[in-house]
Design an enzyme around this catalytic site. Structure first.
Site, PDB file in Angstrom:
ATOM      1  N   ARG A  27      43.184  48.345  36.826  1.00 49.07           N
ATOM      2  CA  ARG A  27      42.724  47.194  36.062  1.00 49.07           C
ATOM      3  C   ARG A  27      41.374  46.705  36.585  1.00 49.07           C
ATOM      4  O   ARG A  27      41.129  46.717  37.781  1.00 49.07           O
ATOM      5  CB  ARG A  27      43.730  46.041  36.175  1.00 49.07           C
ATOM      6  CG  ARG A  27      45.132  46.367  35.721  1.00 49.07           C
ATOM      7  CD  ARG A  27      45.327  46.444  34.251  1.00 49.07           C
ATOM      8  NE  ARG A  27      44.843  45.297  33.517  1.00 49.07           N
ATOM      9  CZ  ARG A  27      45.137  45.085  32.215  1.00 49.07           C
ATOM     10  NH1 ARG A  27      45.921  45.934  31.551  1.00 49.07           N
ATOM     11  NH2 ARG A  27      44.650  44.046  31.597  1.00 49.07           N
ATOM     12  N   VAL A  28      40.560  46.241  35.668  1.00 48.20           N
ATOM     13  CA  VAL A  28      39.278  45.667  36.079  1.00 48.20           C
ATOM     14  C   VAL A  28      39.282  44.151  35.860  1.00 48.20           C
ATOM     15  O   VAL A  28      38.278  43.494  36.058  1.00 48.20           O
ATOM     16  CB  VAL A  28      38.098  46.308  35.315  1.00 48.20           C
ATOM     17  CG1 VAL A  28      37.973  47.786  35.678  1.00 48.20           C
ATOM     18  CG2 VAL A  28      38.259  46.160  33.804  1.00 48.20           C
ATOM     19  N   ASP A  29      40.427  43.609  35.434  1.00 43.90           N
ATOM     20  CA  ASP A  29      40.508  42.152  35.253  1.00 43.90           C
ATOM     21  C   ASP A  29      41.414  41.563  36.329  1.00 43.90           C
ATOM     22  O   ASP A  29      41.733  42.218  37.302  1.00 43.90           O
ATOM     23  CB  ASP A  29      41.020  41.818  33.841  1.00 43.90           C
ATOM     24  CG  ASP A  29      42.335  42.542  33.533  1.00 43.90           C
ATOM     25  OD1 ASP A  29      42.912  43.177  34.436  1.00 43.90           O
ATOM     26  OD2 ASP A  29      42.784  42.464  32.372  1.00 43.90           O
ATOM     27  N   ASP A  30      41.821  40.322  36.164  1.00 45.89           N
ATOM     28  CA  ASP A  30      42.621  39.680  37.209  1.00 45.89           C
ATOM     29  C   ASP A  30      44.106  39.939  37.024  1.00 45.89           C
ATOM     30  O   ASP A  30      44.940  39.047  37.163  1.00 45.89           O
ATOM     31  CB  ASP A  30      42.331  38.174  37.242  1.00 45.89           C
ATOM     32  CG  ASP A  30      40.922  37.921  37.727  1.00 45.89           C
ATOM     33  OD1 ASP A  30      40.456  38.698  38.590  1.00 45.89           O
ATOM     34  OD2 ASP A  30      40.279  36.984  37.229  1.00 45.89           O
TER      35      ASP A  30
END
Ligand code: PRX
Length: 695
Positions: A563-566
Site C-alpha cells: 500500500r502507498v496510503d495510510d
C-alpha cells in the site's frame, strides 16, 4: 526456446526483482520465444496440466485478453448468457461508465436492464441442471471429527427456510441485514437467503469488537442482526452473543435500535439456557427458521440493485461501506473463479478465508457455488490442534484446490516440513494465495513442500473494492515467477502511473491504477459517493486508483509492492492506521498516537504505534497493556499493536502534519535513512524518539 514439459524445482530462482524501467503486455519470453536466459526464474506448468487447462498457453490467454479489451460488451455478454436472467439486459448498455471526475459524477453499470438473482444462479440453477445431489458445502468444525455437509438440493431448502423467515418479519428488497457469524454453514446460507429476497447483507467478521459492530450497525441500519451464541476458536470459547448485546446497546445510544437479533444456538459450545437473552428482541434460529417452508420464490432484482455492503478500512478512522451490485458481480466472481483456479467439476475446493472478508464473499460463497463447485467451509484455525490440521483436512476431503494467505504459509513454514509431509496431499492440483504480496521464499515452500512441485500457484491480486481477481496467473497458461501476480485478468487494464498521473510504459515502478471498469467493480461507498470519488477517482484523473504500488519487469510481469496510503496489511487483514490511532487516543492517558506498519516475519506487516502520554503520566508496562486492550475493544484483537514506542513528542512539520516517513524509518530501525528532517518544527524530537527504546 520451447516450453519444457517437466515442472522444475524452483530453489535456484532469483529473488524478486527490484523493478524499474520497460514494456507492457506479454513479452517474447512468456510466449516461449526466447527462454534461454530467463529460464532460471520461471516456473512452468507441466504439459500434463496445460493439456487439460481451460487456458493452456500464453497465446490463448493473449487472444482472449485482447478480445476482452477490444470488445468488452461482446466478451462479457457471451459469458453472462450462461447464467439465468429473468429479463435480458439491454444490449446497447452492457457497460456504461464515467471514471473521470472532470466529466461529471463517477458511475459504473453493467448489464443494465437485466433482471436476475445471484442466489438462484448459485444454488437453484445447479439443482435444475441435475446436480441436486452433488455436495455444495462440506463443513469441518473447530474440533477434528466435527463435520457436516449439504447437497445443492439441501442447500436450496435451508436457504429458502431462512428467506421465508426473513420475509415473515418484514425484511424485503433493499433492506440491510447484518450477519455476525463464525464459519458455520449458517453463514453462507444467511448470505444466500438475503440475496434470494433482494435484501442487502453486510457481513461483519466475527473477530470485530462490539464497538466496530455498533459503528457498522449505525451506518447501515439493519432490519435484523443475525448471530450465534458462542463459538470456539482453537481451544478458546468466544461469547459472540455478548459482543452483539454490547453492540446493540451502543448503537441504541447512537440513535439506532435493532428490532430482531436472530441467534443460532451453537449447541456444542453453549446451551441456550446459559445465553443472555433479551425477550422481545432475541429469537432462537432453531425455534423459528425450521418451521418455514423449504420453497421460497426468488425476488428478481435489477442487475444494478445492491447485493451487499462490506465495510473496509481506509485512510480515515471511519470504515467505508463498499457496495457491490448483483449482475456484474455475479458474472465476474464466477468467471474469475473458473479461470484462476482452472476449475473442473470434480474439484473439491477449500478457501481458508472467513466470509467476513471479501475473499469469503467472492471465493467461499458466490464464485464457487455459481460454478456448481463443492466447497469446504472450515470453522477452526489452521494450527489447532496442531500445525498439521490443514493437510489433515486436505486428505480427509481430498481437497484439490487450496486457496490461502501468505501469512498462513509463512507461519506453517516456521513449524517445519514434517507437519506437511506426514500427510499425502496427493489430491492437490492448484494452490492459491491472496491478501498481500507473497515473498518468494514462502512461494517456493508452498510450491515445493505443500504442492510437491506439481501444483501451479495462483497469486491473486485484488481488493474488497474490485469484487474479484484483477491480476492472477492462469494455471497452465504461462510460466510463473515466484512472488509475481503476473498479468491482468480478462477485461482488466492495469496501468502504472507516476506522481503526476502519467502512464509509464514498460519496465517501471509507480502507482497502480485501472483504466476502464470491469463487471465486479464496486459502485459506490454506502451513503458517501463523494468519498468514493475523492478516494479512488480524484488522485489520478480518469483512473481508478488502487492504493497499491506496483512494478513491472522487463517481461511485463507485475509485482505488487504494498500500500502507498495510510492503510496497512496485517496477516492479510486491511487496517487503517487512523482507526488504530483513534482507538489509542480514546484512552484517557494517551495524548497523541501515530501508527505505522513495520515488516513482520509472519504477519507481513506488524502494527507499530508511537504514543505520547498526557503530561505527568509515567510509562509503565501496565499502561502499555491497557493501551493495547483499548484497541482490542474498539476494533478487534487482530488490530492490536505489536509494539508501543513511547514518544515524548512526534515529528511534525511546522503546519502540524506528522511526518510518517520518519516514523516508518525509526520503526524499521533504518536510522541512517531518515532523510531530510530540517522541515520539522522541532528536529530534536527525532533524537528523543530514537533514545527511547520501544518496549
Ligand atoms: O495491498 C493489496 C493487498 O490487499 C489489499 C486489499 O485488501 P482487502 O480489500 O482487504 O482485500 C484482501 C483480499 C482481496 C490490496 O490493496 N493484496 C491483496 N492480494 C494481494 C495483495 N497484494 C499483493 N499480492 C496479492 N495477491
Amino acid at each position: 526456446g520451447g516450453t519444457p514439459d517437466k515442472l522444475r524445482h524452483v530453489e535456484s530462482m532469483s529473488e524478486r526483482p527490484s523493478g524499474a524501467g520497460s514494456i507492457s503486455g506479454i513479452s517474447a519470453v512468456v510466449l516461449g520465444e526466447s527462454l534461454a536466459d530467463e529460464e532460471h526464474e520461471l516456473v512452468f506448468p507441466s504439459a500434463e496440466f496445460s493439456a487439460t487447462a481451460l487456458v493452456s498457453s500464453p497465446q490463448q490467454y493473449k487472444e482472449m485478453y485482447e478480445r476482452s479489451i477490444k470488445d468488452p460488451a461482446g466478451f462479457w455478454s457471451e459469458i453472462a448468457d450462461a447464467f439465468y436472467w429473468k429479463e435480458k439486459w439491454n444490449p446497447s448498455e452492457v457497460c456504461s461508465e464515467n471514471l473521470d471526475v472532470s466529466k461529471g459524477p463517477v458511475h459504473i453499470s453493467w448489464f443494465k436492464g437485466g433482471k436476475t438473482n445471484i442466489c438462484y444462479n448459485a444454488v437453484d440453477r445447479n439443482v435444475e441442471a441435475g446436480n441436486g445431489d452433488k455436495i455444495a458445502l462440506y463443513w469441518e468444525g473447530n474440533e477434528p471429527g466435527q463435520d457436516g455437509k449439504l447437497t445443492y438440493s439441501e442447500l436450496v431448502e435451508k436457504v429458502c427456510q431462512l428467506a421465508n423467515y426473513l420475509k415473515s418479519v418484514g425484511v424485503g428488497k433493499g433492506d440491510a441485514v447484518i450477519i455476525y457469524l463464525p464459519m458455520l454453514l449458517e453463514l453462507p446460507i444467511a448470505m444466500l437467503a438475503c440475496a434470494r429476497i433482494g435484501a442487502v447483507h453486510s457481513v461483519v467478521f466475527a473477530g470485530f469488537s462490539a464497538d466496530s459492530l455498533a459503528q457498522r450497525i449505525v451506518d447501515c441500519k439493519p432490519k435484523l442482526v443475525l448471530t450465534c451464541n458462542a463459538v470456539k476458536r482453537g481451544p478458546k470459547p468466544i461469547l459472540l452473543k455478548d459482543i452483539v448485546d454490547a453492540a446493540l446497546v451502543e448503537s441504541e445510544k447512537n440513535g439506532f435500535s435493532v428490532g430482531i437479533c436472530l441467534t443460532y444456538e451453537n449447541q456444542s459450545v453453549m446451551k441456550r439456557q446459559d445465553t443472555k437473552w433479551q425477550a422481545g428482541r432475541d429469537v432462537w434460529w432453531q425455534d423459528v427458521v425450521t418451521n418455514f417452508p423449504t420453497k421460497c420464490d426468488v425476488e428478481w432484482v435489477d442487475a444494478e440493485d445492491p447485493l451487499f455492503l462490506l465495510y473496509t478500512s481506509g485512510s480515515t478512522g471511519k470504515p467505508k461501506g463498499v457496495m457491490h451490485t448483483s449482475g456484474g458481480y455475479m458474472v465476474y466472481t464466477a468467471t474469475t473463479f473458473k479461470y484462476a483456479f482452472d476449475y473442473k467439476p470434480t474439484d473439491i475446493y477449500w478457501c481458508t478465508a472467513d466470509c467476513g472478508w471479501i475473499t469469503g464473499h467472492s471465493y467461499v460463497t458466490y464464485g464457487p457455488l455459481l460454478n456448481g463447485a463443492a466447497v469446504l467451509v472450515f470453522e477452526g484455525t489452521p494450527n489447532y490442534p496442531n500445525a498439521g490440521r490443514c493437510w489433515d483436512i486436505v486428505d480427509k476431503y481430498k481437497v484439490s484446490i487450496f486457496y490461502t494467505a501468505p501469512t498462513l504459509v509463512r507461519s506453517l513454514m516456521r513449524d517445519g516440513d514434517e507437519y506437511v509431509t506426514r500427510y499425502s496431499r496427493k489430491s492437490l492440483r492448484v494452490l492459491g494465495s491472496v491478501g498481500e504480496p507473497i515473498n518468494p521464499s514462502a512461494w517456493r515452500w508452498f510450491y515445493n513442500v505443500v504442492g510437491d512441485s506439481k501444483c501451479p500457484i495462483s497469486d491473486t491480486w485484488w481488493q474488497t473494492e474490485t469484487g474479484g481477481f484483477m491480476m492472477t496467473p492462469l494455471p497452465g497458461a504461462w510460466p510463473q515467477k515466484p512472488g509475481s501476480a503476473t498479468f491482468p485478468f480478462f477485461g482488466v487494464q492495469p496501468v502504472i502511473v507516476d506522481e503526476k498521473g502519467q502512464e509509464i510504459e514498460g519496465e517501471c515502478s509507480g502507482y497502480l491504477c485501472i483504466k476502464k471498469s470491469w463487471p465486479g467493480a464496486f459502485r459506490t461507498l454506502y451513503g458517501d459517493h463523494d468519498r468514493y470519488e475523492t478516494t479512488y477517482f480524484k488522485p489520478f484523473a480518469g483512473y481508478y486508483f488502487t492504493g497499491d504500488g506496483c512494478s513491472r519487469d522487463k517481461d511485463g510481469y507485475h509485482w505488487l509492492t504494498g500500500r502507498v496510503d495510510d492503510v496497512i496489511n496485517v496477516s492479510g487483514h486491511r487496517i487503517g492506521t487512523a482507526e488504530v490511532e483513534s482507538a489509542l487516543v480514546s484512552h484517557p492517558q494517551c495524548a497523541e498516537a501515530a501508527v505505522v506498519g513495520v515488516e513482520h516475519e509472519v504477519k507481513g506487516q506488524g502494527i507499530y504505534a508511537f504514543v505520547t502520554l498526557v503530561d505527568g503520566i509515567p510509562y509503565s508496562e501496565e499502561l502499555r497493556k491497557s493501551l493495547i486492550a483499548k484497541v482490542r475493544t474498539q476494533i478487534g484483537a487482530f488490530a492490536a499493536p505489536d509494539r508501543i514506542h513511547w514518544a515524548p513528542g512526534l515529528p511534525k512539520t511546522r503546519s502540524g502534519k506528522i511526518m510518517r516517513r520518519i516514523l516508518r524509518k525509526i520503526a524499521a530501525k533504518q536510522l541512517d535513512e531518515l532523510g531530510d528532517i530540517s522541515t520539522l518544527a522541532d528536529p530534536g524530537v527525532v533524537d528523543q524518539l530514537i533514545a527511547l527504546k520501544d518496549c
